[in-house]
Design a protein around this motif. Sequence first.
Motif, PDB file in Angstrom:
ATOM      1  N   PRO A  84       5.454  -6.576   1.902  1.00 29.87           N
ATOM      2  CA  PRO A  84       5.403  -5.196   2.404  1.00 29.87           C
ATOM      3  C   PRO A  84       5.838  -5.097   3.852  1.00 29.87           C
ATOM      4  N   ASP A  85       6.466  -3.988   4.200  1.00 27.92           N
ATOM      5  CA  ASP A  85       6.955  -3.801   5.565  1.00 27.92           C
ATOM      6  C   ASP A  85       6.459  -2.465   6.120  1.00 27.92           C
ATOM      7  N   LEU A  86       7.361  -1.587   6.561  1.00 23.30           N
ATOM      8  CA  LEU A  86       6.934  -0.343   7.205  1.00 23.30           C
ATOM      9  C   LEU A  86       6.515   0.680   6.157  1.00 23.30           C
ATOM     10  N   MET A  87       5.542   1.513   6.523  1.00 23.42           N
ATOM     11  CA  MET A  87       4.880   2.371   5.541  1.00 23.42           C
ATOM     12  C   MET A  87       4.561   3.740   6.119  1.00 23.42           C
ATOM     13  N   GLU A  88       4.310   4.706   5.226  1.00 16.52           N
ATOM     14  CA  GLU A  88       3.877   6.043   5.668  1.00 16.52           C
ATOM     15  C   GLU A  88       3.084   6.710   4.552  1.00 16.52           C
ATOM     16  N   ILE A  89       2.132   7.536   4.961  1.00 15.49           N
ATOM     17  CA  ILE A  89       1.268   8.223   4.005  1.00 15.49           C
ATOM     18  C   ILE A  89       1.968   9.460   3.455  1.00 15.49           C
ATOM     19  N   THR A  90       1.610   9.852   2.230  1.00  8.97           N
ATOM     20  CA  THR A  90       2.161  11.073   1.644  1.00  8.97           C
ATOM     21  C   THR A  90       1.399  12.289   2.160  1.00  8.97           C
ATOM     22  N   PRO A  91       2.014  13.470   2.138  1.00  8.89           N
ATOM     23  CA  PRO A  91       1.364  14.653   2.703  1.00  8.89           C
ATOM     24  C   PRO A  91       0.055  15.034   2.028  1.00  8.89           C
ATOM     25  N   ASP A  92      -0.117  14.661   0.750  1.00 11.51           N
ATOM     26  CA  ASP A  92      -1.371  14.978   0.068  1.00 11.51           C
ATOM     27  C   ASP A  92      -2.454  13.943   0.332  1.00 11.51           C
ATOM     28  N   GLY A  93      -2.136  12.890   1.054  1.00 11.64           N
ATOM     29  CA  GLY A  93      -3.120  11.874   1.420  1.00 11.64           C
ATOM     30  C   GLY A  93      -3.494  10.918   0.310  1.00 11.64           C
ATOM     31  N   ARG A  94      -2.781  10.937  -0.812  1.00 13.54           N
ATOM     32  CA  ARG A  94      -3.159  10.112  -1.960  1.00 13.54           C
ATOM     33  C   ARG A  94      -2.542   8.719  -1.927  1.00 13.54           C
ATOM     34  N   TYR A  95      -1.369   8.592  -1.305  1.00 10.56           N
ATOM     35  CA  TYR A  95      -0.648   7.322  -1.380  1.00 10.56           C
ATOM     36  C   TYR A  95      -0.083   6.925  -0.014  1.00 10.56           C
ATOM     37  N   PHE A  96       0.084   5.619   0.159  1.00  8.06           N
ATOM     38  CA  PHE A  96       0.981   5.092   1.173  1.00  8.06           C
ATOM     39  C   PHE A  96       2.258   4.669   0.465  1.00  8.06           C
ATOM     40  N   MET A  97       3.402   5.010   1.042  1.00  7.54           N
ATOM     41  CA  MET A  97       4.679   4.523   0.552  1.00  7.54           C
ATOM     42  C   MET A  97       5.120   3.404   1.497  1.00  7.54           C
ATOM     43  N   VAL A  98       5.286   2.209   0.952  1.00  8.12           N
ATOM     44  CA  VAL A  98       5.565   1.043   1.780  1.00  8.12           C
ATOM     45  C   VAL A  98       6.830   0.351   1.313  1.00  8.12           C
ATOM     46  N   ALA A  99       7.710   0.034   2.247  1.00 10.14           N
ATOM     47  CA  ALA A  99       8.935  -0.686   1.912  1.00 10.14           C
ATOM     48  C   ALA A  99       8.590  -2.084   1.429  1.00 10.14           C
ATOM     49  N   LEU A 100       9.261  -2.511   0.364  1.00 10.93           N
ATOM     50  CA  LEU A 100       9.098  -3.858  -0.183  1.00 10.93           C
ATOM     51  C   LEU A 100      10.429  -4.587  -0.039  1.00 10.93           C
ATOM     52  N   ARG A 101      10.385  -5.755   0.564  1.00 10.52           N
ATOM     53  CA  ARG A 101      11.594  -6.497   0.890  1.00 10.52           C
ATOM     54  C   ARG A 101      12.150  -7.238  -0.332  1.00 10.52           C
ATOM     55  N   GLY A 102      13.395  -7.674  -0.241  1.00  9.92           N
ATOM     56  CA  GLY A 102      14.073  -8.318  -1.357  1.00  9.92           C
ATOM     57  C   GLY A 102      14.222  -9.817  -1.187  1.00  9.92           C
ATOM     58  N   PRO A 103      14.838 -10.489  -2.168  1.00  9.74           N
ATOM     59  CA  PRO A 103      14.995 -11.947  -2.104  1.00  9.74           C
ATOM     60  C   PRO A 103      16.020 -12.413  -1.084  1.00  9.74           C
ATOM     61  N   THR A 104      16.825 -11.456  -0.559  1.00 10.15           N
ATOM     62  CA  THR A 104      17.814 -11.775   0.480  1.00 10.15           C
ATOM     63  C   THR A 104      17.504 -10.950   1.721  1.00 10.15           C
ATOM     64  N   PRO A 105      16.469 -11.316   2.473  1.00 11.60           N
ATOM     65  CA  PRO A 105      16.095 -10.499   3.631  1.00 11.60           C
ATOM     66  C   PRO A 105      17.182 -10.508   4.690  1.00 11.60           C
ATOM     67  N   VAL A 106      17.428  -9.326   5.256  1.00  9.20           N
ATOM     68  CA  VAL A 106      18.442  -9.184   6.297  1.00  9.20           C
ATOM     69  C   VAL A 106      17.867  -9.534   7.660  1.00  9.20           C
TER      70      VAL A 106
END
Length: 615
Positions: free
Chosen positions: A521-543
């Motif tokens: 997991p990397d950078l993240m942000e909450i949804t406006p309804d407060g129910r979820y965090f959306m978090v970037a998930l990195r891949g097998p070839t990280p830049v």
Amino acid sequence: MKRNILTKTGLTKLAPLAALATAAAVALTMALPASAGSHKDELHSQHKSSATSFWKKRRAGYEVWASDQSNSVPGVASRGIEGSWIWVWDSKDIKRQLKGGPDAVSLPCGPDMLNPTATGPCNLLDVFPGTLEEYDADGQPTGNTLADLNGFGRLHGMLPDPQQRYLNANIFAPSGGYVGIIDRQTKAAVGLFRVTGTNVAGNDTRSVHMSFWSEDGNAILIANLHGKVLERINVERNRKGRITNLSFDRSASLGVGKNMEVTSSATVFKGANAWGWPLKGDITGDYVDAAFADLTPNGVCKENGCADGADGALGGRPNNVIICPVASSNENVYVTLGGGGLIVADHSTTPMSIVGEYGNQAVNGAGCGGVEANGQMFVNAGVSASGAGATQSVFTMYSIDDAAFSTPQSENSPMPVTLFKDSTNTSTGGNMDGAISANNSGQLPGITTRRDAHGADATLDERYVHNVDRIQNTVEVFDTVTHARTTYDLTSADGQGNGDGPCLAASVGDDIDLPTNDPAPDLMEITPDGRYFMVALRGPTPVSVTHSAQGSCPGVGIVEITQGGQSGRLVGVLRSTNTVDTAPVSAAGGHAYTGAERSDPHAATVIAKKPVRIR
């Protein structure tokens, strides 16, 4: 803190237009209205605006935007140097996926939006066309188009403005130094700038790691990482919050390195976006020599080893590459530094001015996760992105009283509260408590013992701050009142080790030896309804941060917030993919991946589809 008011203006759906070959600008004029969405300030400034109370009362639709750092063209010799992909998902499609429906499909950008069968992702090189022309501070063309210049790639992150109309775009390829602005509704470019070049590592050193919006949306605060300059774009708006002009204010720039000189002025790009509409922007002001001087207001070196003074106390600041400029509601910006230490600046002054400073023993190095909650600024420390970070292990969280900087403070005052410092942290980045200087356990899941604190955000009521561990696939949760800490994982079904989480099913399958169920997991942000965090998930070839960010299910993780904000669990993955890019794989301490997947989202952000008005 200013109050956000929902406007009466709603969003009108795109009118169907039959002839896609007609002039894009004319088509959009006929089809699109002008309003946009709502939310709070940044993901990792990610301080909570006063929209919090509004969102607690009303759930609104939103979009999730992901910044995929991988190249968007084939045949490129290195990772993350030419183009990128922008992934956009609608909350309606996300909800259907979570209920067992089809996987959410990414939305298109620009004129493709008029085609009902078109899908994303969006190519950064289409959003910012190569035909855009570069102009200098005198308003004269330099003779270069965007396509002529290097470093336009590696989209590192996008953040929404408080008005929820626009997102910044931070383009981090080496030697590039570009920051753009994108309209949420049209999904097209509004402005594009190239930041200042300095002498800190050659004749033209600059790059944009991240930028953050001010609380009122009237400024964009830029981390010129390699140039070691905090910079500012002034944003002019009309009564409805639409941007009418963007001015890169050179007189606002604050150098934080040593023995600094400006070698290349900031520039602006002009021309037509994908819809045929002209970009906005100009260069204003002149650089102020005093803002690039060696010393802080307390008379010590901004960066250790300067010619004009002594190093600061508690280790000073060994290497002031700017990682993140985290903005607060009190017009402060917390400038995190690669070598450790911290600078707090007042971004409302011109030039921006230092009001607080810390040595790297007070605030350890390489933090980027930052979020304001309950009057405190929470900032973390993690591993270095450089090669030195391959043997580092760091997870630390600090809290600082933001109100203290209403007046300039002496060195290391007020002292940060250390909420948590892992006992296994290496003695790096200014940490004086580490038992070991290096951790050689790599990054393979189930084997590595290393830690890396990175993305953070707070619940809407500001009671809890969640901070991901990029290597261990866990999240530390801090109570902002009691400072108590709890933990959950992103690999199990319940976040507590029971059953398999959704990353397993979403994992890349073209290399049977790649460890699966490894979200990274990397950078993240909450949804406006407060129910979820959306978090970037990195891949097998990280830049980027290749020694700490290899993952198996690239995309955006949907983290359901549970137990009143004290915990969470990964409930879904918005999968991204890129097999166009053919750049070589490198993941020190990880798996020598042999497959074709190159997608590597570094940041996820959320922007609402209903507007707010900032007073």
